[in-house]
Scaffold this active site. Structure first.
Site, mmCIF file in Angstrom:
data_model
loop_
_atom_site.group_PDB
_atom_site.id
_atom_site.type_symbol
_atom_site.label_atom_id
_atom_site.label_comp_id
_atom_site.label_asym_id
_atom_site.label_seq_id
_atom_site.Cartn_x
_atom_site.Cartn_y
_atom_site.Cartn_z
ATOM 1 C CB CYS A 422 -12.689 -34.100 5.506
ATOM 2 S SG CYS A 422 -13.581 -32.657 6.122
ATOM 3 C CD GLU A 424 -11.352 -36.514 9.031
ATOM 4 O OE1 GLU A 424 -11.864 -36.613 7.893
ATOM 5 O OE2 GLU A 424 -11.720 -35.685 9.863
#
Length: 762
Positions: A422, A424
């Protein structure tokens, strides 16, 4: 119908199905390897899968290879966790979201063949065995949630450059040389396992060579014959040699991804800075006249469609936190290079064009921006954003690079950061970061804190921070137990070949072989905490409109009979997201305290825990665990979406005020990543003027040192219409959290959350 349209349509021709072949082949191998080292057993299991799994080449495909014979199949991995699937066999096709069809025959096979074998010997079983008792006792409190307990190694960016440069045979030669010099039995075992997986991978690629030649015999179309012949030749070549052109590089890249999925069946094995390591192949072909931009684009779009064939299957509980089948093929474009110069190139633009053309949730495209990002690149990104598919998302070099320097990463490597899953953050090919190992519910801790009695606001804050500190200590112990379980049950010798310095040291990623070893834990509920604390501070302790006991009485009643006060809390007390220092400073104080506590801890691989703040879609189930709160939120209602986003409907002063509020947070500490959602009405980006204003908004985001921002450019009316008539909006893609998904495939509660988000003008 064009090739791309046909391939895209094929993705959705049939309902998603459960696929058990990988699970059965895995078990078949494990039964034969009892008593051997775990890493060898894992290598041989992958070998068995690659040798025997059904493979197909679909009509019209130019990029071939898949982990299942049909697109978007739910690939089950009972070696990770057998219980959840066993318990949900009869509900997985009817649950609220992320549904899969399953035959009665497959239910019987799972119950009678797979379940009895794996019961008691899975990764999840090992996690439960290793969890300390105090952690087990604390889990029902719902202060934190441990992740990665039912999946193999994901949330990682493999170093694709090595194999693209030296080829599979070159990689095999390196392994053999290292094995000869290996000193310990454990390193020799690692190299043996790596060699097994690499040879099996070569054979797997050759299976596609053979299949293409078989299809060629009966093919009537001369055009398709030439394509199949090309596919066969490429597969033959890349099974041993490094790719020599763009097409070959794309095909080898995809084979590596398929094999990594077969090994781990994990989410978020991300491509990273795709436009950087693929650009030399593209540029050489263009310069030498071997490929046109149109052909290169078609190949990219074929690859993008292959990526969309892979979806994640999760338990009903996990699907509430990660809804919409996100698989996390995160590609980030642009940014600066190791010398600090802008790295945007022609392929960066072509990747945006491919995303624009296919308009599907994967790959999860983002761009890196900085103070000297080309205006044309930002404008092109804005044109794709206004399509409303939630991509590209935006990452800020101006804060991410210093954040990594703060973690001890050298400058050149910090400048090469990529994005996993996502939002990170990770250093490609060098990091095993367990980026999504736990979620920490800051609002749940506040709820527990409010059960006490306090004479001053400072007393309350002191107790709150002590409870955060205690909760983090337990969360870290739990995360380390999960980490150890992965080491003991689920080593990944093939993945380790693509992470520095695993091959050099002869150590698997799960055992600390990577150059950088982090564990990422997310602090959730920052906006709700700040809004709630401001109500307590102002209404109870400053203005003395209420006693603390009366406030607790209201919360216990879920505001029933106290609706006037609830309205006052919501509408007449300052809220985070409106550029009001008093409440924004509360958010900053709590988040900074959380981050500084997290970074004190080390994981079992010798690295540190690093904090982040993003929710995926967990703000809804995490909110369900929290009672009524002083910010006016009813019991069980969702928390603020994203991670750093304001609570839905509370950001009243426009999108720039939101940026200014978020910019007051110490984002340099959020080296695991953060998330800011923004929603604009489509009219805000209309025309040349709308685009230019939006680009200026992105520049402001960069200047305010915020890590991440993403957008939904769609009206609430359109979303409501899609809820009522889902069959007419099957292709509608929206931004959920750090990923995009098909709106009509989401649970109604998540759809409503997206609809409620404040719709800004520009």
């Amino acid at each position: 119908m064009s090739r791309i349209s046909q391939l895209k349509a094929r993705l959705f021709e049939k309902p998603r199905e459960i696929y058990l072949e990988r699970a059965l082949l895995y078990k078949e191998s494990y039964e034969k390897t009892e008593g051997e080292p775990v890493i060898i057993r894992r290598a041989k299991a992958l070998e068995n899968i690659l040798n025997k799994m059904e493979i197909v080449i679909n009509d019209g495909e130019l990029i071939v290879g898949g982990r299942s014979p049909k697109p978007r199949m739910g690939v089950v991995s009972p070696e990770m966790d057998v219980d959840w699937f066993y318990e949900e066999l009869d509900t997985i096709s009817t649950r609220p979201q992320d549904r899969f069809e399953i035959t009665e025959h497959d239910k019987k096979v799972f119950r009678e063949v797979l379940y009895p074998y794996w019961k008691g010997r899975t990764l999840k079983d090992k996690v439960n065995e290793l969890l300390p008792e105090d952690v087990k006792d604390s889990l029902p409190r719902k202060v934190f949630k441990l992740n990665q307990t039912d999946k193999g190694q994901g949330h990682i960016i493999p170093g694709y450059e090595r194999v693209l440069k030296i080829g599979m045979e070159g990689l095999l030669k390196e392994i053999e040389e290292k094995a000869l010099a290996a000193g310990s039995s454990s390193t020799k075992t690692f190299y043996e396992a790596a060699k097994i997986t690499l040879k099996a991978s070569q054979h797997f690629i050759l299976r596609y060579n053979n299949l293409a030649l078989e299809l060629l015999k009966n093919e009537k179309s001369q055009e398709r014959k030439l394509e199949l012949e090309k596919i066969a030749n490429i597969c033959q070549k890349v099974s041993t040699k490094p790719p020599g052109d763009f097409y070959e590089a794309l095909q080898l890249f995809w084979f590596i991804n398929v094999i990594l999925q077969c090994e781990s069946n994990a989410s978020s094995i991300s491509p990273g800075r795709f436009d950087q390591y693929m650009y030399p192949f593209y540029k050489k072909d263009i310069n030498e006249g071997r490929i046109s931009q149109e052909t290169a684009l078609e190949l990219l779009e074929c690859l993008w469609i292959k990526i969309n064939e892979v979806v994640a299957i999760r338990s009903a509980e996990s699907a509430r936190h990660f809804a919409g089948f996100p698989i996390g093929y995160n590609i980030v474009l642009g940014g600066i290079d190791e010398k600090g110069k802008d790295a945007t190139n022609e392929l960066s633009y072509l990747c945006l064009k491919a995303t624009e053309d296919i308009s599907l949730p994967q790959p999860n495209i983002g761009i890196r921006i900085h103070s000297k990002s080309p205006h044309t690149f930002l404008k092109r990104a804005a044109e794709v954003i206004r399509l409303g598919i939630g991509m590209p998302q935006i990452f800020n070099d101006e804060v991410v690079i210093p954040a990594y320097l703060n973690r001890g990463v050298p400058l050149e490597e910090a400048r090469d950061y990529g994005v996993v899953g996502c939002v990170e953050l990770s250093i490609p090919g060098k990091t095993y970061g367990l980026h999504d190992i736990a979620l920490f519910n800051l609002m749940k801790v506040l709820e527990e804190t409010l059960d006490g009695d306090y004479g001053t606001f400072d007393e309350l804050m002191k107790v709150y921070k002590e409870k955060i500190k205690a909760g983090i200590s337990l969360m870290v112990k739990g995360a380390n137990a999960v980490d150890k379980a992965h080491r003991e049950i689920a080593p990944t010798p093939f993945l380790s070949l693509f992470i520095d310095d695993c091959l050099e040291k002869g150590v698997d990623v799960t055992a600390g072989g990577a150059r950088f070893n982090f564990s990422g834990v997310q602090g959730i509920g920052v906006a709700n905490v700040a809004d709630s604390l401001e109500v307590v501070q102002k209404v109870v302790f400053e203005d003395r409109k209420l006693t603390f006991d009366k406030l607790k009485e209201m919360l216990a009643a879920d505001f029933k009979g106290y609706e006037t006060w609830q309205h006052y809390f919501i509408n007449h007390v300052s809220k985070y997201g409106n550029d009001i220092d008093k409440v924004d400073d509360l958010a900053s104080d709590v988040l900074r305290f959380y981050c500084k506590e997290v970074e004190k801890y080390k994981n079992i691989r010798g690295g540190i825990f690093q904090p982040g703040s993003y929710t995926v879609s967990a703000h809804i189930p995490l909110g369900a665990d929290v009672g009524a709160s002083p910010d006016g939120r009813n019991a069980g209602f969702q928390l603020a979406d994203g991670g750093l986003s304001p609570m839905v409907g509370r950001d009243k002063k426009g999108p720039t005020a939101v940026l200014k509020s978020v910019g007051k947070l110490d984002s340099y500490l959020l080296s695991n990543g953060s998330l800011l959602n923004q929603k604009f009405h489509p009219s805000a980006l209309e025309g040349k003027e709308g685009l230019e204003k939006f680009v200026a908004y992105l520049r402001a985001f960069s200047a305010l040192k915020i890590i991440h921002i993403q957008f939904n450019i769609i009206s609430a009316d359109t979303l409501r219409e899609a809820q009522k008539n889902p069959d007419e909006y099957k292709s509608l893609v929206v931004r959920v959290a750090g990923y995009s998904a098909f709106f009509t495939e989401l649970d109604e509660s998540l759809q409503n959350d997206i609809i409620r988000r404040t719709e800004h003008g520009m």
